[in-house]
Design a protein around this motif. Structure first.
Motif, short mmCIF file in Angstrom:
data_model
loop_
_atom_site.label_atom_id
_atom_site.label_comp_id
_atom_site.label_asym_id
_atom_site.label_seq_id
_atom_site.Cartn_x
_atom_site.Cartn_y
_atom_site.Cartn_z
N GLY A 1 0.98 -1.22 -0.22
CA GLY A 1 -0.07 0.15 -0.16
C GLY A 1 0.89 1.01 -0.03
N ARG B 1 1.27 5.52 3.70
CA ARG B 1 0.09 5.72 4.88
C ARG B 1 -0.23 4.08 5.29
NH1 ARG B 1 -4.95 9.78 5.57
NH2 ARG B 1 -3.29 11.36 4.65
N ALA B 2 -0.32 3.39 4.46
CA ALA B 2 -0.52 2.00 4.61
C ALA B 2 0.38 1.43 5.79
CB ALA B 2 -0.95 0.85 3.43
N GLU C 1 -0.18 2.70 9.26
CA GLU C 1 -1.44 2.10 9.60
C GLU C 1 -0.97 0.99 10.31
OE1 GLU C 1 -5.21 3.33 8.77
OE2 GLU C 1 -6.21 1.34 9.04
#
Lengths: 391, 391
Positions: free
Chosen positions: A55, A58-59, A62
């Motif tokens: 991803g 930002r993936a 997270e």
């Protein structure tokens, strides 16, 4: 020439046009193992658990936070820009009790400020951005690992904007988890997030390991509280990248090829050499924009090497200047977010764009656009100043 | 020739080697808008909210479920293979109260079986896989939208393995949310997940809209319970793809280029023609493996067009056969998961691999490998049977 995503190194594009192989083809699993080794060097770590999350950057953030944090865990986020706020956002959605300490945008924290907050909050995790592109600031991290160890917290760092262009020492600085992306100094496209986890971070994640239904065998009973995401469950992702090769997602092979080539290019140049290159071109842009009469935003002594923000001069339409740069000269420069949206321009020299011709062309074009926007830069001032830096 | 990921169409690889443009470059935003239009055609829907999630097909599933489901919501999952179990996994991690109804692997549900369960569970969401590659079965969906509407439930469908190779009618069947991936019949690499949401699904998601800190402006107060993921918050992803272009993740441009070209190739051929092609090559493989003396797994009448599973014959080492196919002939075939791991082989004819030469070469090689493994296929039997299908 914006703050990222940037022009991709043509070698990376070529690597990404390679035909796929099956996800358990020995050629594929060998490549995954090679990627792990390459990113250990990029992160300067001996961490076995160094791999990619499929991803964007930002993936990766997270995945790190949702795997480390349980609902109710206390997190401390030192916020010095938009991406610090993003860490608070994501940690809150993990159900964590999020505490922040803030400095004004354009500044960074002293280790003492962070330690004071750690001592008072007593967090499980301290989550901090290294380079916050929204302000261009680069938070010094060398002392924070030690601070976190003293207070029994894990240190997580988002190095997306800085990695490859600014020194990052995962092991020497005692950073437990680092995540990044390809689209800044690594000269690749967005869509793959290199991550690394220290053994003590791995212990926390493995303490919540639950193999998913459909793959579970006897003896695979889960332990701890199940991680709130399946896709971002790093215990399962580690099983996929590790010798068990336990199926999880279907690896994004083309992005893997890209991440592999990004690391090879960076390591062929040498990390120290790449940092020096980013610093050199960053200094050239800085000198150039100052010579064009623009005022730099923020604490220049703590700026990332690879991006500079300047105030839009009074009476100038910042968005019109950006549009002219893009439309008339084919050069993208950025603005920023929140309180800085439309008020600053951000010019990056990242990855493949940290090149002399890219810098000089940008300064030459900016001079033209600024003149037509009604300011009076001295003819040649920006290019002259940059060339002086190049010496 | 496995069950995916498969060989990528060379046109897609070429598209993915295109240089990047900035994420707010008009060329980029126009391309995003074009991708939305293309996938409306692929999904056969008028849904405005049709876009990509930046991750593998599993990311698309999680984005759909975490955005639709609040903790405590009841979900019904008709499970007929491993990927049904995956839906239960992900829904559980969303905090939903998950109910399942099951048929043995190798079978599908009648609409009556599903309706009975819906009436008894009264779920908020019914989540079902169209084609479960673990068993090769293709669940008929034409009646389920109506069933769900009657019982006031949303219908979510994972069409990853089937889309492009089997009919899928989002609007005609009343499916509220569909997610997919590129790495099966769409002839692309894993790493991008096309999704579509009906207006009533959008209402549910928008009812939980919270703009993130750092971007929030006055009037942007959130409503409803915040979605438990930031990356997979489809309300924010819609703001990014929509006219507001509100920054969320940094779009994975290279994957966007790939997704764009996958859809163009499919739509140039025509959806009906692509389904017919997958059906034709699927029938050829089916006839071929049966002629080679292999017994087909599951209910052949409800098989997906694009993959077949056959039992590994008694006394044959299935993994050795797969290794020989890969090492000696450069052809990958798969096994399956859970109760079928090591017991079946799965042969796919998906996307770019749904070609006569690929099918005939696979059958010719399989005959050789089966003979050397100790079985006695009639010489030429597989190729003959396939050629008869091609006529």
């Amino acid at each position: 020439m914006g703050p990222g995503p940037i022009t991709v190194d043509p070698r990376v594009l070529r690597a990404m046009s390679t035909q796929l192989v099956g996800q358990y083809d020995p050629a594929m699993t060998a490549l995954m193992t090679e990627v792990m080794a390459l990113y250990r060097e990029v992160f300067r770590t001996a961490n076995e658990q160094t791999f990619l999350v499929d991803g964007t950057s930002r993936a990766g953030i997270e995945a790190a936070l949702v795997s480390l944090l349980e609902p109710g865990d206390r997190v401390l986020v030192p916020v010095f820009g938009r991406f610090g706020l993003l860490l608070t956002e994501i940690a809150e959605r993990c159900g964590a009790e999020v505490h922040t300490v803030e400095v004004p945008w354009g500044e960074v924290f002293t280790p003492e400020q962070v330690e004071e907050a750690v001592a008072s909050v007593r967090p499980t995790v301290v989550a901090v951005v290294q380079g916050d592109t929204s302000t261009t600031m680069c938070q010094p991290l060398a002392d924070l690992g030690e601070v976190c160890r003293r207070h029994d917290a894990l240190l997580y760092c988002d190095a997306t904007a800085s990695l490859g262009g600014n020194p990052f020492e995962t092991d020497a600085w005692g950073v437990d988890v680092v995540t990044a992306g390809l689209q800044k100094c690594l000269a690749g496209p967005s869509g793959s997030a290199p991550v690394t986890l220290s053994p003590r971070a791995v212990d926390v994640v493995q303490g919540r390991r639950h193999v998913e239904a459909g793959l579970r065998t006897d003896g695979d009973e889960g332990r701890g509280r199940r991680i709130a995401s399946n896709y971002f469950d790093l215990a399962m992702v580690m099983d996929y990248w590790g010798p068990r090769r336990l199926n999880h997602h279907t690896e994004a092979t083309t992005m893997l090829y890209g991440a592999h080539e990004c690391a090879r290019i960076l390591l062929e140049e040498g990390l120290d050499e790449a940092h020096a290159r980013h610093a050199r071109h960053g200094r050239a842009v800085l000198a150039g924009v100052q010579a064009l009469g623009l005022a730099v935003f923020g604490d220049v002594a703590h700026k990332m090497t690879n991006v500079v923000a300047v105030w839009v001069p009074d009476g100038v339409d910042g968005e019109a200047v950006r549009a002219s740069m893009l439309t008339d000269f084919g050069i993208e420069i950025g603005t920023s977010f929140g309180p800085l949206a439309g008020r600053v321009w951000r010019i990056g020299t990242m990855g493949y764009n940290a090149r002399t011709d890219a810098v000089l062309t940008t300064l030459a074009a900016l001079e033209q656009v600024l003149r037509r926007a009604g300011t009076s830069p001295r003819p040649g001032a920006g290019v002259d100043a940059a060339l002086e830096v190049y010496g």
